[in-house]
Design an enzyme around this catalytic site. Structure first.
Site, mmCIF file in Angstrom:
data_model
loop_
_atom_site.group_PDB
_atom_site.id
_atom_site.type_symbol
_atom_site.label_atom_id
_atom_site.label_comp_id
_atom_site.label_asym_id
_atom_site.label_seq_id
_atom_site.Cartn_x
_atom_site.Cartn_y
_atom_site.Cartn_z
ATOM 1 N N SER A 101 0.821 -1.202 0.000
ATOM 2 C CA SER A 101 0.000 0.000 0.000
ATOM 3 C C SER A 101 0.862 1.262 0.000
ATOM 4 O O SER A 101 1.684 1.456 -0.890
ATOM 5 C CB SER A 101 -0.964 -0.041 1.204
ATOM 6 O OG SER A 101 -2.004 0.898 1.051
ATOM 7 N N ASP A 220 -10.748 -4.270 -3.845
ATOM 8 C CA ASP A 220 -10.131 -3.212 -3.052
ATOM 9 C C ASP A 220 -11.107 -2.053 -2.859
ATOM 10 O O ASP A 220 -11.567 -1.458 -3.822
ATOM 11 C CB ASP A 220 -8.863 -2.706 -3.749
ATOM 12 C CG ASP A 220 -7.940 -1.939 -2.826
ATOM 13 O OD1 ASP A 220 -8.440 -1.256 -1.914
ATOM 14 O OD2 ASP A 220 -6.708 -2.031 -3.011
ATOM 15 N N HIS A 276 -8.270 -5.213 -0.126
ATOM 16 C CA HIS A 276 -6.982 -4.538 -0.046
ATOM 17 C C HIS A 276 -5.984 -5.331 0.793
ATOM 18 O O HIS A 276 -6.199 -5.600 1.967
ATOM 19 C CB HIS A 276 -7.176 -3.143 0.553
ATOM 20 C CG HIS A 276 -5.963 -2.277 0.484
ATOM 21 N ND1 HIS A 276 -5.424 -1.840 -0.708
ATOM 22 C CD2 HIS A 276 -5.161 -1.758 1.456
ATOM 23 C CE1 HIS A 276 -4.370 -1.086 -0.476
ATOM 24 N NE2 HIS A 276 -4.171 -1.026 0.836
#
Length: 351
Positions: A101, A220, A276
């Site tokens: 991320s 996500d 995610h």
């Protein structure tokens, strides 16, 4: 006729030519926002990568982890990681990066900005907001999500927020591009978006990667849009449609060398099932491990370039779930309370 012995050095050269020496290239892991290297999830993720690949891995921490991942400006976080990798003798001959991320932006900052650092070979990105995101990573629902939304609408490009809230460095609202380019302090520089400040060195460094693996998670809900993990994004001035990376100016004008890498077959666009940072053992072994395994010193990994979903049947057992990182700690909530002078018991006027 007497036989003349062949010098040992000549034999050695022949052996090295026909049988290239395999050497282990270490890797570093850069965690996402709200996480830290000592957390069990990141720790186990790094250990699994090492176990599956046979390469040594190191999770590189910035400050105290969780707090600094939220509140230390990304350029400062990048400088800290740059200094650390320079000092690590284990990385002196080169290393690979695995980013999680927000950690991907720090990793790219190291690739582009870290002068005199050891070379980065392969870059594996899991859910990276490479083209920006139109929403700060939130806590889900409730009063503090409203607080953050209020802050975003009013203050995200102010100097104070840019200097005190890390995600503000890559928040990109397509309906406010002029202000984003003028006031956002990290992503416009990282992506070479400023026409009068384009730096050829950033492009040269980024396009020197041997492989760039971009993993997008199909479900996500943290990255807005999810295609930012592939450098896809909204067109300037609108929230639709989502442009694939090949239709963005960053790609077509080759601001950072993404097109150069792609034309050379060194970009791998991967789509996996899940939310995610929710990655399975099967997907990890298929899409990450090949770029971390021992490599012959003269060989670059060759892998089929994928332009769409590339999933492996098999175990769906999760080996890493980074979504837990997006639950705000109390210290983060306190920051917003103080900043906006509200509390959970006090209603907010959003007018």
């Amino acid at each position: 006729m007497a036989f003349r012995p062949v010098p040992i050095s000549f034999i050695t050269v022949l052996l090295l030519f026909f049988f290239p020496v395999s050497r282990s290239i270490p890797f570093i892991v850069l965690h996402g926002i709200g996480d830290q290297c000592s957390n069990q999830g990141v720790k186990q993720f790094t250990e699994n990568l090492s176990s599956f690949s046979g390469s040594k891995g190191y999770c590189i921490e910035v400050g105290d982890g969780t707090w600094d991942s939220w509140f230390k400006p990304l350029e400062e976080q990048t400088e800290i990681v740059c200094d650390k990798v320079k000092k690590m003798k284990e990385l002196s001959e080169g290393y690979n990066i695995v980013g999680l991320s927000q950690g991907n932006l720090i990793g790219r900052g190291v690739v582009e900005f870290c002068e005199g650092g050891p070379p980065v070979k392969n870059f594996v990105s899991l859910g990276g907001p490479h083209a920006g995101t139109a929403s700060v990573p939130l806590c889900g629902s409730g009063i503090f999500c409203i607080i953050a939304n209020n802050l975003i609408k009013a203050e995200v490009y102010s100097d104070y927020v840019q200097d005190h809230l890390a995600p503000s460095g890559y928040l990109k609202f397509p309906n406010d591009i002029p202000k984003y380019l003028e006031k956002c302090k990290f992503l416009p520089k990282l992506n070479n978006e400023l026409p009068d400040k384009r730096n050829s060195t950033y492009k040269e460094c980024f396009s020197s990667l041997q492989n760039l693996v971009l993993i997008m998670f199909k479900d996500d809900k943290v990255l807005i849009p999810k295609e930012t993990a592939w450098f896809g994004y909204y067109p300037d001035g609108a929230f639709s449609p989502v442009l694939p990376p090949q239709r963005t100016k960053l790609y077509t004008e080759d601001w950072i060398g993404l097109k150069t890498l792609d034309d050379a077959g060194r970009v791998h666009f991967i789509s996996v099932a899940g939310g995610h940072l929710k990655i399975s053992k099967a997907d990890m072994k298929k899409h990450i491990i090949p770029y971390l395994k021992d490599q012959a010193s003269v060989r670059v990994i060759e892998s089929r370039k994928t332009k769409g979903p590339n999933e492996e049947e098999g175990s769906t057992e999760l080996v890493f779930d980074g979504s837990s990182s997006y639950v705000w700690p109390s210290s983060v909530k306190s920051f917003f309370v103080e900043l906006l002078e509200v509390s959970e018991d006090k209603p907010i006027n959003l007018d």
